[in-house]
Design a protein around this motif. Structure first.
Motif, mmCIF file in Angstrom:
data_model
loop_
_atom_site.group_PDB
_atom_site.id
_atom_site.type_symbol
_atom_site.label_atom_id
_atom_site.label_comp_id
_atom_site.label_asym_id
_atom_site.label_seq_id
_atom_site.Cartn_x
_atom_site.Cartn_y
_atom_site.Cartn_z
ATOM 1 N N GLY A 139 10.708 39.557 -7.862
ATOM 2 C CA GLY A 139 11.505 38.540 -8.548
ATOM 3 C C GLY A 139 11.609 38.773 -10.047
ATOM 4 N N ARG A 191 16.788 40.582 -10.865
ATOM 5 C CA ARG A 191 17.724 40.072 -9.869
ATOM 6 C C ARG A 191 18.623 41.213 -9.400
ATOM 7 N NH1 ARG A 191 18.834 34.974 -8.855
ATOM 8 N NH2 ARG A 191 19.126 36.012 -6.881
ATOM 9 N N VAL A 200 14.055 35.149 -2.649
ATOM 10 C CA VAL A 200 13.356 35.343 -3.929
ATOM 11 C C VAL A 200 14.377 35.280 -5.050
ATOM 12 C CG1 VAL A 200 12.032 36.978 -5.321
ATOM 13 C CG2 VAL A 200 11.595 36.793 -2.874
#
Lengths: 255, 270
Positions: free
Chosen positions: A51, A54, A67
């Protein structure tokens, strides 16, 4: 447990993608090694699973939820150890628990247990700079284990250690993982390390990275790394994986 | 923005220099002593009412302590200096961290810092005295303005130079921003901050003295002006020597703190 579903990531417009339609499933409580040539996006994939990054498209599911940011049930062990130089071994191991707001009695109960598990009892008051590289990474491992994560991510954790220390740490990791079973994703560029440690090995392609093939490591546990290295199956797997990787490296010239 | 942090490097002995036959400390003491003796001899020889020499300054110092003049003026100067410096630290450090962590704050504050840090602050003193008056408050604000920018700039630089990998570790463990300041940013910036405070000390002393020149009610600066106007050169030098001792003492204190604050900065370890 961990599902990587068509993840793509490009760092700059126009540049070659680091990852492209990368998909992978990690089973609960297995030790999966991600193996690939340098520049294959292994670390990028791990950071997306954690995480910290992105993806441009695709998604990562852990325990069924997507996530979107770092989460407390996933912990990471870093290649650079990432210890806080101004904190003692004890406070470094306690770090994850404290930032997650666990009560201090719990910290006092849990921290010594993991310091012991990684064999650092007696070094609680030492600072990282007073420890060898191997010992520093034990602290990193204890810090990640202490938050009792469902998923443990390890990014070439032994990559900067010398060869002997590295083999010792592999033994230690297998021992600790046996007594604290977790879903473990272990990134490495060492074929040997992937075979000795992994239940399965995910082979990555050269940039843009995707999973090319999953290799089952059918060597019984508990494993003794030294015995594994002498077994015929190890040699077969090693030569098979090497053939596969060689075509990846060869296809694009030297890495 | 200037990187004052670069000036935090410690005094280092030239490497490879052969060990001297005279210990460094001896050479330093003899050099100082020779200077003072030369001043004494020359001062006595000149025999001018507007010149003076160390023994006369020492005698004047004893006088000024005995009458209570020096302690009282030194006290009022110290109050101004400490309040101004404390205020600068209390404002400079949090604002510096905010600038280092929040791009919006950085862009909002940075031009002001550049303008005020580049401008000789002395130029503002007459205006500030006119607006704020002659009392302690005005002088504290002046010392604050002299001190705050080195603290602010160094804190900002220290925060910006925090190891990005450690910030990522903190993010990976889901650290809230407040904890991040405490666990990572402030300890990492601490050597820079202490160096900034050390630089602020020197500027703060200048601010204190000049503001006392202008307000001429009390303080070491007032003593200097008063005895200069009455040609009492021996007394004039007493506050000067006191300021010298303050400057050297405080700077030395901060230097030793700088060395002690980051024991993890071991050469060859990173």
């Amino acid at each position: 447990m961990v599902v990587v579903d068509g993840v793509a990531k490009r760092f700059r417009q126009g540049a070659t993608a680091a990852l492209e339609t990368c998909s992978l499933e990690v089973r609960a409580r297995e030790l999966l090694c991600i193996l690939g040539p340098s520049g294959s996006g292994k670390t990028t994939l791990l950071r997306i699973i954690d995480g910290l990054l992105r993806p441009d498209s695709g998604r990562v599911l852990i325990g069924g939820t997507e996530v979107t940011a770092p989460r407390p049930d996933v912990a990471m062990v870093f290649q650079h150890f990432g210890l806080l130089p101004w904190k003692t071994v004890y406070d470094n191991v306690a770090y994850g628990l404290r930032v997650q707001g666990r009560p201090e009695p719990e910290v006092r109960r849990v921290v010594p247990r993991y310091i012991e598990a990684v064999g650092l009892t007696g070094f609680e008051a030492s600072y990282p700079y007073q420890l060898s590289g191997g010992m520093q990474q034990r602290v990193g491992l204890a810090r990640a284990l202490a938050v009792d994560p469902a998923v443990l991510l390890m990014d070439e954790p032994f990559g900067s250690l010398d060869a002997q220390t590295r083999e010792l740490m592999q033994e230690e990791l297998l021992r600790i993982w046996r007594s604290h079973p977790k879903t473990l994703v272990f990134v490495t560029h060492s074929i040997d390390e992937a075979i000795v440690l992994g239940d399965r090995i995910a082979l990555m392609t050269h940039r843009p990275g995707r999973i090319r093939e999953i290799v089952d490591v059918d060597i019984a546990r508990p494993r003794d790394p030294e015995a594994v290295r002498l077994s015929p199956r190890y040699l077969e797997l090693r030569s098979y994986v090497w053939q596969r990787l060689r075509s990846e490296v060869g296809a694009r010239g030297a890495p | 923005m200037n990187a004052l942090a670069a000036r935090q490097t410690r005094r280092a002995r030239p490497t490879g220099a052969p060990a001297s036959a005279f210990p460094a400390r001896m050479v330093r003491l003899v050099s100082l002593g020779a200077g003072v003796v030369a001043w004494e001899v020359y001062g006595r020889a000149v025999h001018s009412p507007i010149f003076t020499y160390p023994s006369a300054v020492a005698a004047a110092g004893v006088d000024l302590v005995r009458t209570g003049e020096l302690p009282s003026y030194l006290g009022s100067s110290l109050v101004v200096f400490s309040l101004g410096l404390l205020l600068a630290v209390a404002v400079g450090i949090p604002l510096g961290v905010l600038m280092g962590r929040r791009a919006m704050v950085e862009h909002a504050i940075d031009p002001w810092v550049n303008v005020f840090y580049a401008m000789p602050m002395v130029a503002l003193i007459p205006v500030l005295v006119m607006w704020l008056g002659f009392q302690t408050k005005a002088k504290v604000i002046i010392v604050f303005l002299f001190c705050v920018f080195p603290v602010l700039i160094n804190t900002y630089q220290g925060v910006r130079s925090t190891d990005a990998r450690l910030l990522e570790v903190a993010r990976s463990f889901c650290s809230p921003e407040g904890r991040l300041w405490r666990d990572v940013v402030l300890p990492s910036a601490a050597p820079f901050i202490v160096a900034g405070v050390r630089l602020a000390l020197g500027r703060g002393l200048v601010g204190m003295v000049v503001s006392e020149f202008y307000t001429t009610i009390t303080g070491l600066g007032y003593m200097i002006v008063q005895y200069a106007n009455t040609f009492r050169t021996d007394r004039l030098f007493v506050p000067i020597v006191v300021l010298m001792i303050m400057g050297v003492g405080l700077t030395g204190l901060l230097r030793s703190l700088e060395r002690r604050i980051a024991p993890w900065h071991v050469p060859g370890q990173e």
